[in-house]
Design a protein around this motif. Structure first.
Motif, short mmCIF file in Angstrom:
data_model
loop_
_atom_site.label_atom_id
_atom_site.label_comp_id
_atom_site.label_asym_id
_atom_site.label_seq_id
_atom_site.Cartn_x
_atom_site.Cartn_y
_atom_site.Cartn_z
N LYS A 1 11.60 5.37 -8.26
CA LYS A 1 10.64 6.36 -7.26
C LYS A 1 9.41 6.82 -8.07
CE LYS A 1 11.17 5.89 -2.85
NZ LYS A 1 10.09 5.62 -2.11
N SER B 1 -1.26 4.65 2.16
CA SER B 1 -1.04 4.73 0.42
C SER B 1 -1.19 3.16 0.15
CB SER B 1 0.31 4.80 0.61
OG SER B 1 1.12 4.05 1.11
N ASN C 1 -1.59 -0.95 -0.45
CA ASN C 1 -0.64 -2.18 -0.14
C ASN C 1 0.73 -1.46 -0.37
OD1 ASN C 1 -0.26 -5.00 -0.28
ND2 ASN C 1 0.65 -4.79 -2.08
N ASP C 2 1.49 -2.26 0.71
CA ASP C 2 2.94 -2.00 0.78
C ASP C 2 3.72 -2.65 -0.39
OD1 ASP C 2 5.74 -2.10 1.27
OD2 ASP C 2 5.25 -1.26 3.13
N LEU C 3 4.22 -1.90 -1.34
CA LEU C 3 4.69 -2.54 -2.52
C LEU C 3 5.68 -3.57 -2.31
CD1 LEU C 3 4.10 0.45 -4.97
CD2 LEU C 3 2.72 -1.53 -4.99
N LYS D 1 6.30 8.13 -8.56
CA LYS D 1 5.04 8.41 -7.75
C LYS D 1 3.62 8.22 -8.80
CE LYS D 1 7.40 9.49 -4.12
NZ LYS D 1 8.07 10.74 -3.41
N ILE E 1 -6.24 -0.16 -1.77
CA ILE E 1 -6.94 -1.20 -1.22
C ILE E 1 -7.69 -0.28 0.02
CG2 ILE E 1 -5.52 -2.01 0.26
CD1 ILE E 1 -7.11 -4.70 0.04
N LYS F 1 5.76 5.70 6.52
CA LYS F 1 5.57 5.10 5.12
C LYS F 1 4.13 5.33 4.69
CE LYS F 1 9.62 2.73 4.77
NZ LYS F 1 10.65 3.10 4.01
N GLU G 1 -9.87 -4.67 -6.06
CA GLU G 1 -10.31 -5.61 -4.75
C GLU G 1 -11.21 -5.00 -3.77
OE1 GLU G 1 -8.71 -3.30 -3.38
OE2 GLU G 1 -6.69 -3.19 -4.05
C1 LIG Z 1 -1.50 -9.52 0.86
C2 LIG Z 1 -1.38 -8.46 -0.38
C3 LIG Z 1 -2.73 -7.70 -0.62
C4 LIG Z 1 -2.83 -6.88 -1.75
C5 LIG Z 1 -3.86 -6.16 -1.97
C6 LIG Z 1 -3.67 -5.13 -3.12
C7 LIG Z 1 -3.92 -3.75 -3.12
C8 LIG Z 1 -3.78 -2.85 -4.25
C9 LIG Z 1 -3.17 -1.41 -3.87
O1 LIG Z 1 -3.42 -1.10 -2.65
S1 LIG Z 1 -2.66 -0.63 -5.10
C10 LIG Z 1 -1.91 0.95 -4.36
C11 LIG Z 1 -0.48 0.65 -3.86
N1 LIG Z 1 0.23 1.72 -3.64
C12 LIG Z 1 0.88 2.74 -4.42
O2 LIG Z 1 1.18 2.31 -5.39
C13 LIG Z 1 1.35 3.94 -3.61
C14 LIG Z 1 2.81 3.95 -3.95
N2 LIG Z 1 3.40 5.20 -3.16
C15 LIG Z 1 3.34 6.51 -3.75
O3 LIG Z 1 2.91 6.41 -4.82
C16 LIG Z 1 3.84 7.63 -2.91
O4 LIG Z 1 4.67 6.91 -1.84
C17 LIG Z 1 2.46 8.35 -2.28
C18 LIG Z 1 1.86 9.21 -3.34
C19 LIG Z 1 1.92 7.60 -1.85
C20 LIG Z 1 3.32 9.49 -1.43
O5 LIG Z 1 4.30 10.38 -1.85
P1 LIG Z 1 5.00 11.28 -0.90
O6 LIG Z 1 6.05 12.12 -2.06
O7 LIG Z 1 4.03 12.15 -0.35
O8 LIG Z 1 5.65 10.39 0.04
P2 LIG Z 1 6.98 9.31 -0.25
O9 LIG Z 1 6.71 8.69 -1.75
O10 LIG Z 1 8.42 9.70 0.08
O11 LIG Z 1 6.52 8.27 0.69
C21 LIG Z 1 7.34 8.02 2.27
C22 LIG Z 1 7.85 6.77 2.43
O12 LIG Z 1 6.78 5.67 2.12
C23 LIG Z 1 6.97 4.97 1.38
N3 LIG Z 1 5.68 4.29 0.68
C24 LIG Z 1 4.56 5.30 0.54
N4 LIG Z 1 3.83 4.16 0.08
C25 LIG Z 1 4.31 3.10 -0.07
C26 LIG Z 1 3.76 1.97 -0.48
N5 LIG Z 1 2.39 1.83 -0.87
N6 LIG Z 1 4.42 0.78 -0.53
C27 LIG Z 1 5.85 0.70 -0.02
N7 LIG Z 1 6.41 2.22 0.39
C28 LIG Z 1 5.48 3.00 0.29
C29 LIG Z 1 8.16 5.80 0.45
O13 LIG Z 1 8.62 4.78 -0.45
C30 LIG Z 1 8.94 6.32 1.38
O14 LIG Z 1 9.89 5.57 1.94
P3 LIG Z 1 11.17 6.05 2.07
O15 LIG Z 1 11.13 7.01 3.01
O16 LIG Z 1 11.88 4.78 2.52
O17 LIG Z 1 11.68 6.31 0.73
#
Ligand SMILES: CCCCC/C=C/CC(=O)SCCNC(=O)CCNC(=O)[C@H](O)C(C)(C)COP(=O)(O)OP(=O)(O)OC[C@H]1O[C@@H](n2cnc3c(N)ncnc32)[C@H](O)[C@@H]1OP(=O)(O)O
Length: 393
Positions: free
Chosen positions: A390, A197, A199-201, A392, A248, A159, A279
Motif C-alpha cells: 500500500k 486518483s 488510472n485504477d492500478l 501511497k 491521467i 476508490k 499521456e
Molecule cells: C486503459 C489504461 C489507461 C492507462 C492510462 C494511464 C494513466 C496513468 C496514471 O493515471 S498514473 C496514476 C495512478 N494512480 C495512482 O498511482 C494512485 C494510487 N493511489 C494512492 O496513492 C492513494 O490511494 C491516494 C493517495 C490516491 C489516496 O490515499 P488515501 O489514503 O486518501 O486513500 P486510500 O489509499 O485508502 O484509497 C481508498 C481506496 O481506493 C483505492 N484506490 C485509490 N486510488 C487507486 C488507484 N489509482 N487504483 C486502484 N485503487 C485505488 C485504494 O486502494 C483504497 O482501496 P481499499 O479501500 O480497497 O483499500
C-alpha cells in the motif's frame, strides 16, 4: 416580447405551432439514451407531446419545434422571416440554431426531450420536486443535464474515482452523447473528496488468458480512444476539480477549455515513480501551458502542485475556496451556458482546429510508448508495491 409569448402559448393550445403531425397508434416509450431513436419512437414522442399535462413553456416548445423540423426536413434553408413576424422569426431562429445537426440526432434529441418532459410532468403532477434529467445506462459515471449544462460525474468515491476500463469506456460514450445533446457546456467532475486518483492500478493486474502483451496493446488502444474523445469534443468542456487529481485525470486537463478547482485540490503526475510516461497529450500541452522547465518538474520528476501553483502556471483557470466552491462555480457556469450556443461551439472549434491533427499524433505516440512501458519491470514493480505494501503517493 410579452406579446410573442402570449401568442406562442395560444398557438401551443391550438397545436398550430407544430404544423400537422402524422399520428400512429399511441404507444408510450421510455427514452433510449445512447441509442438511436426509430421512426416509431419519434412518432410516439409526437403523440406524447399532445398528452402533456402541463404547458412546457415557450423555450421548450421552440426546442421541440426546431428538433422536429430538423428531424423531418434537415437543416433550415428557408428565408429568415421579416422583423415584425415575431413568432415565425422565433421559430426560424430556433431551427436555424441547430446548424448541421444530423436528422437522426435531432430525432433522438426530440425523443429524449419529450421523455424528460413526460416524466417531469408525471412527477410534478404527483407533487414531487422537479429533478434534473439523469441519463440511464451508466454504472461508473452519473450523467445529468440541467440549465443547458451536461454534467458527467465520476462515481467511485470509495476508490477515489480511480478510472477502471469500464469507466474509460463510459466516459467515451458520455462525451459522445453530450456532443450531440442540446446542452451548451459539458462538465467533468468527481463525486466525493477526490476528483480522481487516475488510472485504477488493478487495470494492470487482471491479465486475460491471451497474455500480458495483448493486455498492454488493448489498454493502449483504449487510452488512445479515451484521449481522442477529449481532443475531438466539439463544445466547451469544463473540469470542475472538486479535490485532488492524480495521473491521467491531471494530464487531460490540458485539453479542457476551463479548469475550475477547489483550493483543496492538488495536481500530481507521478509517472516516473510508477515506471510510466506522460499521456493525455501532456508531453505537448504542459510545456506549452507552463513552459518546459515547470512541465518537466511535474511530468518527469512528479512534483505535486497545489491548486494555487497550478493556477499560477496556467493549468487551472481559477481557484475557489472549498467552502463556496460548488456554489460559485455553478453560478458562473449557468451564466456562461446562456450564451449563444453556436458561437460557443464555433469559437471552441476554431481554437482546437489549429492543432487537432498534431494532438492526435501526439496521443498515438504517447499511447504506443506506454504500451511498452506497461511491460517493463519498473512499472510492474511499482504496481505490485502499491497493492502489497500500500505504498501511497
Ligand atoms: C486503459 C489504461 C489507461 C492507462 C492510462 C494511464 C494513466 C496513468 C496514471 O493515471 S498514473 C496514476 C495512478 N494512480 C495512482 O498511482 C494512485 C494510487 N493511489 C494512492 O496513492 C492513494 O490511494 C491516494 C493517495 C490516491 C489516496 O490515499 P488515501 O489514503 O486518501 O486513500 P486510500 O489509499 O485508502 O484509497 C481508498 C481506496 O481506493 C483505492 N484506490 C485509490 N486510488 C487507486 C488507484 N489509482 N487504483 C486502484 N485503487 C485505488 C485504494 O486502494 C483504497 O482501496 P481499499 O479501500 O480497497 O483499500
Amino acid at each position: 416580447m410579452a406579446g410573442v409569448t402570449g401568442r406562442l402559448i395560444r398557438c401551443w393550445c391550438r397545436r398550430a405551432v407544430w404544423g400537422s403531425l402524422k399520428v400512429p397508434a399511441l404507444h408510450l416509450h421510455v427514452s433510449k439514451t445512447a441509442m438511436e431513436a426509430s421512426q416509431e419512437d419519434f412518432e410516439n414522442a409526437m403523440n406524447q407531446v399532445k398528452l402533456l399535462k402541463e404547458d412546457p413553456g415557450n423555450e421548450v416548445k421552440l426546442k421541440l419545434y426546431a428538433l422536429y423540423k430538423q428531424a423531418t426536413e434537415g437543416s433550415c434553408n428557408t428565408p429568415r422571416p421579416g422583423v415584425f413576424d415575431l413568432i415565425n422569426k422565433a421559430k426560424w431562429e430556433a431551427w436555424n440554431a441547430l446548424g448541421n445537426l444530423p436528422k437522426e440526432t435531432a430525432r433522438q434529441n426530440y425523443v429524449d426531450l419529450v421523455s424528460g418532459l413526460s416524466s417531469s410532468s408525471d412527477s410534478s403532477s404527483q407533487g414531487k420536486p422537479e429533478a434534473d434529467q439523469k441519463q440511464a445506462g451508466y454504472k461508473t459515471v452519473v450523467m445529468t443535464s440541467e440549465d443547458s449544462i451536461t454534467k458527467i460525474m465520476l462515481n467511485r468515491p470509495a476508490k477515489k474515482n480511480a478510472l477502471t476500463e469500464q469507466m474509460y469506456q463510459e466516459i467515451i460514450l458520455a462525451l459522445e452523447a453530450a456532443s450531440k445533446d442540446d446542452s451548451a457546456i459539458t462538465v467533468l467532475t468527481g463525486n466525493g473528496d477526490y476528483y480522481s486518483s487516475g488510472n485504477d492500478l488493478t487495470n494492470f493486474t487482471n491479465i486475460p488468458p491471451d497474455g500480458v502483451e495483448a493486455k498492454a496493446k488493448n489498454s493502449a488502444i483504449l487510452l488512445r480512444d479515451f484521449v481522442g474523445s477529449f481532443i475531438d469534443f466539439p463544445k466547451p468542456l469544463v473540469a470542475v476539480v472538486n479535490g485532488p487529481a492524480v495521473g491521467i485525470s491531471v494530464t487531460i486537463l490540458g485539453l479542457f477549455d476551463l479548469v475550475y478547482a477547489t483550493d483543496r485540490a492538488t495536481f500530481h503526475t507521478p509517472f516516473s515513480h510508477l515506471g510510466q510516461t506522460p499521456e493525455g497529450c501532456s508531453s505537448y500541452t504542459f510545456p506549452k501551458i507552463m513552459g518546459p522547465a515547470k512541465a518537466a518538474e511535474m511530468l518527469i520528476f512528479g512534483k505535486k502542485l497545489t491548486a494555487g501553483e497550478a493556477c499560477a502556471q496556467g493549468l487551472v483557470t481559477e481557484v475557489f475556496p472549498d467552502s463556496t466552491f460548488q456554489k460559485e462555480v455553478w453560478t458562473r457556469l449557468k451564466a456562461y451556458s446562456k450564451l449563444p450556443q453556436n458561437a460557443l461551439r464555433i469559437s471552441k472549434q476554431i481554437i482546437r482546429s489549429q492543432e487537432k491533427e498534431k494532438l492526435h499524433a501526439i496521443n498515438a505516440k504517447e499511447s504506443s510508448i506506454l504500451q511498452e512501458r506497461w511491460l517493463s519491470s519498473e512499472c510492474m514493480n511499482a504496481i505490485m508495491n502499491f497493492f502489497s505494501q500500500k505504498a501511497k503517493l
